[in-house]
Design a protein around this motif. Structure first.
Motif, PDB file in Angstrom:
ATOM      1  N   SER A  33      46.391  79.813  20.244  1.00  0.00           N
ATOM      2  CA  SER A  33      46.665  80.998  21.075  1.00  0.00           C
ATOM      3  C   SER A  33      45.437  81.892  21.207  1.00  0.00           C
ATOM      4  O   SER A  33      45.229  82.518  22.234  1.00  0.00           O
ATOM      5  N   ASN A  34      44.612  81.944  20.130  1.00  0.00           N
ATOM      6  CA  ASN A  34      43.439  82.817  20.200  1.00  0.00           C
ATOM      7  C   ASN A  34      42.338  82.244  21.081  1.00  0.00           C
ATOM      8  O   ASN A  34      41.487  82.976  21.566  1.00  0.00           O
ATOM      9  N   ILE A  35      42.345  80.934  21.250  1.00  0.00           N
ATOM     10  CA  ILE A  35      41.388  80.347  22.186  1.00  0.00           C
ATOM     11  C   ILE A  35      41.900  80.523  23.611  1.00  0.00           C
ATOM     12  O   ILE A  35      41.229  81.084  24.473  1.00  0.00           O
ATOM     13  N   ALA A  36      43.133  80.028  23.843  1.00  0.00           N
ATOM     14  CA  ALA A  36      43.624  79.922  25.221  1.00  0.00           C
ATOM     15  C   ALA A  36      43.942  81.280  25.829  1.00  0.00           C
ATOM     16  O   ALA A  36      43.640  81.524  26.993  1.00  0.00           O
ATOM     17  N   PHE A  37      44.572  82.159  25.040  1.00  0.00           N
ATOM     18  CA  PHE A  37      44.957  83.472  25.584  1.00  0.00           C
ATOM     19  C   PHE A  37      44.116  84.597  24.985  1.00  0.00           C
ATOM     20  O   PHE A  37      44.468  85.761  25.103  1.00  0.00           O
ATOM     21  N   GLY A  38      43.030  84.256  24.313  1.00  0.00           N
ATOM     22  CA  GLY A  38      42.230  85.277  23.615  1.00  0.00           C
ATOM     23  C   GLY A  38      41.464  86.168  24.576  1.00  0.00           C
ATOM     24  O   GLY A  38      41.127  85.768  25.696  1.00  0.00           O
ATOM     25  N   THR A  39      41.172  87.379  24.128  1.00  0.00           N
ATOM     26  CA  THR A  39      40.450  88.304  25.005  1.00  0.00           C
ATOM     27  C   THR A  39      39.028  87.823  25.292  1.00  0.00           C
ATOM     28  O   THR A  39      38.424  88.249  26.262  1.00  0.00           O
ATOM     29  N   TRP A  40      38.497  86.925  24.437  1.00  0.00           N
ATOM     30  CA  TRP A  40      37.120  86.472  24.680  1.00  0.00           C
ATOM     31  C   TRP A  40      36.949  85.905  26.086  1.00  0.00           C
ATOM     32  O   TRP A  40      35.976  86.212  26.775  1.00  0.00           O
ATOM     33  N   ILE A  41      37.946  85.118  26.528  1.00  0.00           N
ATOM     34  CA  ILE A  41      37.782  84.486  27.841  1.00  0.00           C
ATOM     35  C   ILE A  41      37.982  85.510  28.968  1.00  0.00           C
ATOM     36  O   ILE A  41      37.302  85.469  29.995  1.00  0.00           O
ATOM     37  N   SER A  42      38.890  86.472  28.741  1.00  0.00           N
ATOM     38  CA  SER A  42      39.037  87.563  29.731  1.00  0.00           C
ATOM     39  C   SER A  42      37.711  88.288  29.909  1.00  0.00           C
ATOM     40  O   SER A  42      37.283  88.586  31.023  1.00  0.00           O
ATOM     41  N   VAL A  43      37.071  88.586  28.764  1.00  0.00           N
ATOM     42  CA  VAL A  43      35.819  89.341  28.799  1.00  0.00           C
ATOM     43  C   VAL A  43      34.716  88.528  29.469  1.00  0.00           C
ATOM     44  O   VAL A  43      34.003  89.012  30.358  1.00  0.00           O
ATOM     45  N   GLU A  44      34.591  87.265  29.068  1.00  0.00           N
ATOM     46  CA  GLU A  44      33.489  86.473  29.631  1.00  0.00           C
ATOM     47  C   GLU A  44      33.716  86.143  31.100  1.00  0.00           C
ATOM     48  O   GLU A  44      32.769  86.090  31.877  1.00  0.00           O
ATOM     49  N   ALA A  45      34.993  85.940  31.483  1.00  0.00           N
ATOM     50  CA  ALA A  45      35.290  85.630  32.889  1.00  0.00           C
ATOM     51  C   ALA A  45      34.953  86.813  33.790  1.00  0.00           C
ATOM     52  O   ALA A  45      34.655  86.640  34.964  1.00  0.00           O
ATOM     53  N   LEU A  46      34.991  88.013  33.241  1.00  0.00           N
ATOM     54  CA  LEU A  46      34.653  89.160  34.092  1.00  0.00           C
ATOM     55  C   LEU A  46      33.190  89.561  33.943  1.00  0.00           C
ATOM     56  O   LEU A  46      32.578  90.026  34.896  1.00  0.00           O
ATOM     57  N   LEU A  47      32.618  89.326  32.747  1.00  0.00           N
ATOM     58  CA  LEU A  47      31.206  89.685  32.556  1.00  0.00           C
ATOM     59  C   LEU A  47      30.281  88.791  33.377  1.00  0.00           C
ATOM     60  O   LEU A  47      29.317  89.273  33.978  1.00  0.00           O
ATOM     61  N   ALA A  48      30.577  87.491  33.394  1.00  0.00           N
ATOM     62  CA  ALA A  48      29.670  86.554  34.064  1.00  0.00           C
ATOM     63  C   ALA A  48      29.463  86.911  35.540  1.00  0.00           C
ATOM     64  O   ALA A  48      28.319  87.033  35.983  1.00  0.00           O
ATOM     65  N   PRO A  49      30.531  87.105  36.321  1.00  0.00           N
ATOM     66  CA  PRO A  49      30.298  87.475  37.723  1.00  0.00           C
ATOM     67  C   PRO A  49      29.618  88.838  37.873  1.00  0.00           C
ATOM     68  O   PRO A  49      28.781  89.009  38.754  1.00  0.00           O
ATOM     69  N   ILE A  50      29.973  89.793  37.009  1.00  0.00           N
ATOM     70  CA  ILE A  50      29.385  91.125  37.153  1.00  0.00           C
ATOM     71  C   ILE A  50      27.878  91.051  36.888  1.00  0.00           C
ATOM     72  O   ILE A  50      27.075  91.645  37.609  1.00  0.00           O
ATOM     73  N   ILE A  51      27.494  90.268  35.876  1.00  0.00           N
ATOM     74  CA  ILE A  51      26.069  90.144  35.561  1.00  0.00           C
ATOM     75  C   ILE A  51      25.351  89.267  36.587  1.00  0.00           C
ATOM     76  O   ILE A  51      24.254  89.568  37.034  1.00  0.00           O
TER      77      ILE A  51
END
Lengths: 319, 253
Positions: A234-252
């Protein structure tokens, strides 16, 4: 969409194939595959956030949905990997539509939208951690069953090509959107909702199309993650890490552009792995660096660099 | 068209009322706009002009009353549905899509009736040229002057191919030469078969453009008629200049 406009995407695909042929280092290949998975998830976020201006903080919900549905179908119900992945993507799209129907109909925007999406992802993470079918806290292991028929490959270079094809497909969708009526209306919604409505744009319908498409693509990244690592929890699939990286990558890398998510994912992963090599593994160090990077990007308009260079180039070209 | 066929008005507003809590911004406003006309809506600041516009265009729900477009009731419909029916509006405070070029701004309007990008861009170019935005088509909308932004507002709305155009103070803030250049553009739009209802403070423009004028004050329509006769109406003079002003003016004359 013309052939000329798709050339950069074709170039990226050829580059990926060349890398898969000549690079043998597993460390490098692993880095690249993981970066591609991130870039696909980020490309999904980009459709809704970059083009539509709806900043989701909870794309983990869609990533996890794609990952879990395809994993559960394979492991618990013996479904073949291909239909399982397809169902995973469809489930993510459906979840996107459902969340959008609730959140957008209620008129939530800006930080309220961000917080509610984050809440949805967290609820799903807790549910996945507690229920039987997801394997609970122990997670879900996919049985090793190598072969193209099961979408499992022993060599990382095959996954590199698979990821690159999937990302190229995501880029083509993005490019097609950019050139379509839906894309123009979505950007209009991002820029000014009232003006868009006055010009006949059905705001709710446009946002729902965007979030469904966005969720499907991020869900595809989740399903690819499952196939590559053959394990999720659950921490991999629904973890905040992927939310954060999915939004950071396009913004950067450049939100609202076709190549932004890939460029951003490369920068993020490069920095993250680079610091691990230089300083060693300190938990959370990569997040500190991401934070600093985000501050820099927001403070200095790095995304305007390509535009500024182009303007300077044109300025020199014409007397 | 239908049961309302005897009503000569293309746009008919009947007893339209808007209350914000205890404040009645618009009270039982009734007005007609004839097809093919340029009709003015004037009134002092805070009279309720923009609220009335917002209700007609679907941005505010009326508390009571009816709006009919070509005989069809459109009261309280969503703005995008009204745009499809052929009712377009501009905003008093211009609302450009700042990050997009002028061409792309207009194309958003053009996409309403044209699903293909190529067609939408072609219409966008055509409308842009017509509104005198030709040289600015590829500039970012944020780079336009006030006059340019006003033209862009009208261009975008016109690209939706409306039957009626609601213009909210498109001439405000223009200098005399910009104003002189803009009036023929509006006449040209009307000549192209688009009915215009305009809120305007610039009386010179109202007098030269509008056949028919409605005056709103304190949320009520206090006078309707031809432009020349309305500006001489004592009630209108008093609404602008205060009680007794009409009498004093008459004494001076």
């Amino acid at each position: 969409m013309t052939l000329r406009e798709t050339l950069p995407i074709l170039g990226f695909l050829i580059g990926a194939v060349l890398v898969s042929l000549f690079v043998t280092s597993n460390v490098v290949l692993n880095f690249l595959v993981f970066t591609l998975i991130l870039a696909i998830a980020a490309q999904g976020w980009n459709l809704l956030g970059g083009y539509g201006g709806q900043y989701s903080f909870g794309h983990a919900a869609f990533f996890g949905m794609g990952a879990y549905v395809s994993a559960i179908l394979q492991q618990r119900f013996g479904v073949n990997a291909y239909p399982a992945v397809a169902f995973g993507i469809a489930a993510a799209a459906l979840l996107g539509y459902a969340i959008g129907a609730m959140v957008f109909r209620a008129g939530l925007r800006g930080s309220y939208f961000a917080l509610v999406t984050l809440a949805f992802a967290e609820v799903l993470r807790i549910l996945a951690n507690a229920t039987e079918i997801t394997g609970g806290a122990a997670g879900l292991l996919i049985s090793l069953n190598l072969g193209a028929g099961n979408l499992q490959f022993a060599d990382r270079s095959s996954f590199l090509i698979l990821g690159a094809v999937l990302l190229a497909f995501g880029m083509l969708i993005t490019l097609a959107l950019e050139k379509s009526r839906l894309g123009a209306q979505l950007v209009a919604v991002r820029e000014n909702e009232a003006a868009a409505a006055a010009l006949g744009v059905d705001i709710l319908a446009v946002k729902l199309s965007a979030i469904s498409l966005s969720a499907a693509l991020t869900g595809a990244a989740g399903a690819l993650y499952t196939q590559y690592f053959l394990y999720i929890d659950s921490n991999i699939a629904f973890g905040t890490w992927i939310s954060v990286e999915a939004l950071l990558a396009p913004i950067i890398g450049g939100a609202g552009t076709v190549f932004g998510p890939l460029i951003g994912a490369l920068i993020l992963q490069g920095l993250s792995e680079g610091t691990k090599m230089l300083i060693g593994k300190i938990p959370g160090l990569d997040l500190i660096i991401f934070g600093v990077l985000l501050i820099l990007v927001v403070r200095f308009p790095l995304h305007r660099i390509p535009g500024l260079l182009a303007a300077r180039w044109r300025g020199k070209g014409t007397p | 068209m239908t049961g309302q066929g005897r009503d000569p008005a293309f746009l008919a507003v009947r007893d339209l009322t808007k209350r914000f809590g205890g404040l009645t911004a618009v009270s039982e406003a009734t007005l007609d706009v004839r097809e093919g006309s340029i009709t003015g809506l004037i009134g002092p600041n805070g009279a309720g002009k923009t609220t009335l516009f917002a209700m007609i265009a679907g941005f505010e729900q009326p508390s009571a009353g009816l709006v009919l477009l070509d005989g069809e009731e459109i009261t309280g419909r969503k703005p995008h549905d009204l745009a499809k029916l052929g009712l377009a509006r501009t905003f008093q405070i211009v609302q450009p899509f700042a990050g997009l070029s002028v061409r792309e701004n207009i194309a958003v309007g053009a996409f309403l009736r044209l699903p293909k990008r190529r067609d939408a861009l072609a219409l966008s170019e055509e409308v842009g040229q017509r509104l005198g935005l030709g040289p600015q088509l590829d500039k970012p909308a944020a780079a336009l002057t006030v006059a340019g932004r006003k033209r862009l507002e009208v261009a975008r709305a016109l690209a939706t191919r409306p039957r009626i155009l609601l213009l909210d103070e498109v001439l405000a803030g223009l200098n005399p030469s910009e104003l002189r250049d803009f009036l023929p553009v509006l006449q040209d739009i009307r000549a192209g078969g688009v009915t215009i209802l305009m809120i305007e403070h610039v009386m010179q423009a109202v007098m030269s453009l509008c056949e028919h004028v409605h005056v709103i004050s304190g949320g009520r329509i206090i006078a309707s008629g031809e432009a020349a006769e309305v500006v001489g109406n004592p009630a209108v003079i008093e609404a602008y200049l205060g009680p007794g002003a009409a009498q004093r003016l008459a004494a001076h004359a």
